[in-house]
Design an enzyme around this catalytic site. Structure first.
Site, PDB file in Angstrom:
ATOM      1  N   LYS A 128      29.033  49.692  33.387  1.00 26.59           N
ATOM      2  CA  LYS A 128      30.107  49.968  34.604  1.00 26.59           C
ATOM      3  C   LYS A 128      29.334  50.117  35.683  1.00 26.59           C
ATOM      4  CE  LYS A 128      34.515  50.557  35.397  1.00 26.59           C
ATOM      5  NZ  LYS A 128      35.676  50.016  34.637  1.00 26.59           N
ATOM      6  N   GLY A 140      49.933  48.768  39.995  1.00 26.31           N
ATOM      7  CA  GLY A 140      48.883  47.674  40.552  1.00 26.31           C
ATOM      8  C   GLY A 140      48.779  46.639  39.522  1.00 26.31           C
TER       9      GLY A 140
HETATM   10  P1  NAD Z   1      45.028  48.520  41.040  1.00 24.50           P
HETATM   11  O1  NAD Z   1      44.125  48.911  42.182  1.00 24.50           O
HETATM   12  O2  NAD Z   1      45.412  47.228  41.105  1.00 24.50           O
HETATM   13  O3  NAD Z   1      46.159  49.288  40.990  1.00 24.50           O
HETATM   14  C1  NAD Z   1      46.257  51.040  40.918  1.00 24.50           C
HETATM   15  C2  NAD Z   1      47.680  51.336  41.243  1.00 24.50           C
HETATM   16  O4  NAD Z   1      47.366  52.633  41.526  1.00 24.50           O
HETATM   17  C3  NAD Z   1      47.918  51.158  42.667  1.00 24.50           C
HETATM   18  O5  NAD Z   1      49.287  50.926  42.754  1.00 24.50           O
HETATM   19  C4  NAD Z   1      47.741  52.580  43.497  1.00 24.50           C
HETATM   20  O6  NAD Z   1      48.650  52.501  44.322  1.00 24.50           O
HETATM   21  C5  NAD Z   1      48.099  53.541  42.234  1.00 24.50           C
HETATM   22  N1  NAD Z   1      47.316  54.712  42.553  1.00 24.50           N
HETATM   23  C6  NAD Z   1      46.192  54.918  42.936  1.00 24.50           C
HETATM   24  N2  NAD Z   1      46.249  56.497  42.739  1.00 24.50           N
HETATM   25  C7  NAD Z   1      47.186  56.916  42.355  1.00 24.50           C
HETATM   26  C8  NAD Z   1      47.844  58.089  41.876  1.00 24.50           C
HETATM   27  N3  NAD Z   1      46.899  59.421  42.140  1.00 24.50           N
HETATM   28  N4  NAD Z   1      48.861  58.267  41.529  1.00 24.50           N
HETATM   29  C9  NAD Z   1      49.726  57.087  41.443  1.00 24.50           C
HETATM   30  N5  NAD Z   1      49.343  55.902  41.775  1.00 24.50           N
HETATM   31  C10 NAD Z   1      48.284  55.973  42.089  1.00 24.50           C
HETATM   32  O7  NAD Z   1      44.117  48.652  39.828  1.00 24.50           O
HETATM   33  P2  NAD Z   1      44.493  48.434  38.262  1.00 24.50           P
HETATM   34  O8  NAD Z   1      43.534  47.120  38.194  1.00 24.50           O
HETATM   35  O9  NAD Z   1      45.916  48.161  37.852  1.00 24.50           O
HETATM   36  O10 NAD Z   1      43.485  49.277  37.481  1.00 24.50           O
HETATM   37  C11 NAD Z   1      44.389  50.645  37.166  1.00 24.50           C
HETATM   38  C12 NAD Z   1      43.628  51.311  36.076  1.00 24.50           C
HETATM   39  O11 NAD Z   1      43.700  50.541  34.806  1.00 24.50           O
HETATM   40  C13 NAD Z   1      42.289  51.739  36.218  1.00 24.50           C
HETATM   41  O12 NAD Z   1      41.804  52.883  35.661  1.00 24.50           O
HETATM   42  C14 NAD Z   1      41.377  50.729  35.716  1.00 24.50           C
HETATM   43  O13 NAD Z   1      40.069  51.186  35.424  1.00 24.50           O
HETATM   44  C15 NAD Z   1      42.124  50.465  34.453  1.00 24.50           C
HETATM   45  N6  NAD Z   1      42.232  48.986  33.857  1.00 24.50           N
HETATM   46  C16 NAD Z   1      42.414  47.726  34.662  1.00 24.50           C
HETATM   47  C17 NAD Z   1      42.229  46.686  33.969  1.00 24.50           C
HETATM   48  C18 NAD Z   1      42.670  45.466  34.742  1.00 24.50           C
HETATM   49  O14 NAD Z   1      42.648  44.188  33.914  1.00 24.50           O
HETATM   50  N7  NAD Z   1      42.755  45.383  36.033  1.00 24.50           N
HETATM   51  C19 NAD Z   1      41.848  46.548  32.745  1.00 24.50           C
HETATM   52  C20 NAD Z   1      41.679  47.721  31.921  1.00 24.50           C
HETATM   53  C21 NAD Z   1      41.667  48.868  32.510  1.00 24.50           C
END
Ligand code: NAD
Length: 368
Positions: free
Chosen positions: A77, A179
């Site tokens: 990471k 997101g």
């Molecule tokens: P992203 O940036 O697309 O979306 C994050 C969302 O969370 C946004 O809507 C933002 O407004 C919201 N957010 C941020 N802080 C917040 C809070 N305190 N309360 C409520 N909402 C909040 O990110 P993502 O890609 O959707 O990733 C989200 C999580 O999932 C992360 O922990 C990431 O590590 C994990 N993840 C992502 C993927 C992927 O394929 N993108 C895969 C596995 C895990």
């Protein structure tokens, strides 16, 4: 010395790299954890408040996730300190400089994460020749656009709900974070008949017990607006998502959002973890004691990295979806069965499964 090695155990991390370019304001950390199964794949996260500890815990989660998914990759990471909404040219310069510093770190393949996207990965690939989660024009499968992780979460829910006797038709879903992960999980679950009753983003929580229109919320976000700009439903504080009355509660935002001090607020039956390390160990244990089934992050949200690994070996989107469906269904079932047999929380069963795979790969390597 002691401080640097405080995370060390029999699995890793094999390397911790600090990147510092004061003239550019670049501060970043890379953790390459265990690479017995192959070169590490793991996201590059950009946020102002990241830390070495967060980076290590996320790298370790990737070790387990990649092993559990049967991928020929270890875990790693990276975190870049900064505001992801900075000026586009400044962001490109920062990401390119970060990537340049990793040119020789060939056992780490970065992917997109919070604060970075496919375009950022194209810059990383341009600088180093390695990255996953790329735009289609440079050989990528757009995993966030197609919703690979949300698709996997829906497959996970479909298996877990059988185990707890929950009908998905009409099941109420609450999602923290709307997101790339949250919105697609909402979409795939709504397609299976579930009802989104609450969702939150940085603007707050939007709730409607009679159901929110997932398609309209996705369009709203695509237009650059926030959930609380929606003209229907009740607008509440961001924290209020914890109180949503539902059958399925999905964390899809930040780490450690559910802790010992707020876990009692969750009123749900099933928690597939979309975000990485969203709950503290104490909170997970408390939920297990209340009979709430928590499917750990590295099983439930593996869709994204599976897609990335398929992209890395030149596979197609179709292959990626088939592999995600098969692996996440099999792993969810195996973990829940083992958890029931051993009377342990699902995380303990999942860890045992992943550790077994990493240890058998380590037994075939020279440096164990
Ligand atoms: P992203 O940036 O697309 O979306 C994050 C969302 O969370 C946004 O809507 C933002 O407004 C919201 N957010 C941020 N802080 C917040 C809070 N305190 N309360 C409520 N909402 C909040 O990110 P993502 O890609 O959707 O990733 C989200 C999580 O999932 C992360 O922990 C990431 O590590 C994990 N993840 C992502 C993927 C992927 O394929 N993108 C895969 C596995 C895990």
């Amino acid at each position: 010395m002691e401080d640097t090695f405080r995370f060390s155990d029999s699995f890793g991390p094999s390397r911790i790299i600090h990147v510092y370019r004061p003239a550019l304001g670049l501060k970043a950390i890379v953790v390459v954890d265990n690479t017995a199964c192959g070169p590490a794949i793991g996201g590059a996260r950009m946020a102002p408040d990241v830390s070495l500890e967060e980076c290590f815990r996320l790298a370790r989660a990737m070790t387990w996730k990649n092993a559990a998914a049967g991928l020929p990759h270890g875990g790693g990471k990276s975190v870049i300190f900064g505001d992801p909404s900075m000026d586009a040219a400044a962001k490109e310069e920062l990401i390119r400089s970060f990537a340049g510093a990793l040119r020789d770190v060939t056992d780490y393949i970065p992917g997109p994460d919070m604060g970075t996207d496919e375009r950022c990965m194209a810059w990383v690939k341009d600088e180093t020749g390695r990255a996953v989660g790329l735009p289609g024009v440079v050989g990528g499968i757009p995993l966030d656009e197609i919703g690979a992780t949300g698709f996997g979460l829906a497959a996970c829910v479909d298996v877990a709900r059988e185990c707890i006797g929950l009908d998905l038709k009409g099941a109420r879903v609450a999602i923290q974070g709307f997101g790339a992960v949250g919105k697609h999980a909402a979409r795939f679950l709504a397609n299976k008949g579930a009802v989104l009753v609450a969702a939150s983003d940085t603007s707050g929580t939007l709730a409607d017990p009679s159901g929110l229109d997932v398609g309209k919320l996705i369009d709203l976000k695509a237009a650059g607006r926030k959930l609380c700009d929606y003209d229907k439903g009740t607008k509440l504080s961001g924290d209020a998502i914890l109180d949503a009355d539902c059958e399925i509660w999905i964390p899809a935002a930040r780490p450690d959002v559910v802790r010992a001090d707020n876990v009692s607020r969750l009123r749900t039956r099933l928690v597939p973890q979309g975000a990485n390390i969203p709950f503290t160990p104490e909170a997970e244990q408390a939920l297990h004691d209340r009979g709430i089934v928590v499917i750990p992050d590295f099983i439930a949200n593996a869709g994204g990295v599976i897609c990335a690994a398929i992209e890395f070996r030149g596979g197609t989107q179709h292959e990626a979806f088939a592999y995600i469906e098969e692996r996440i269904r099999d792993n969810t079932r195996a973990v829940l069965e083992e958890s029931r047999r051993q009377s342990t929380p699902p995380r303990a069963a999942a860890l045992a499964l992943a550790e077994r795979r990493v240890r058998s790969a380590m037994a075939m390597r020279r440096w164990r």
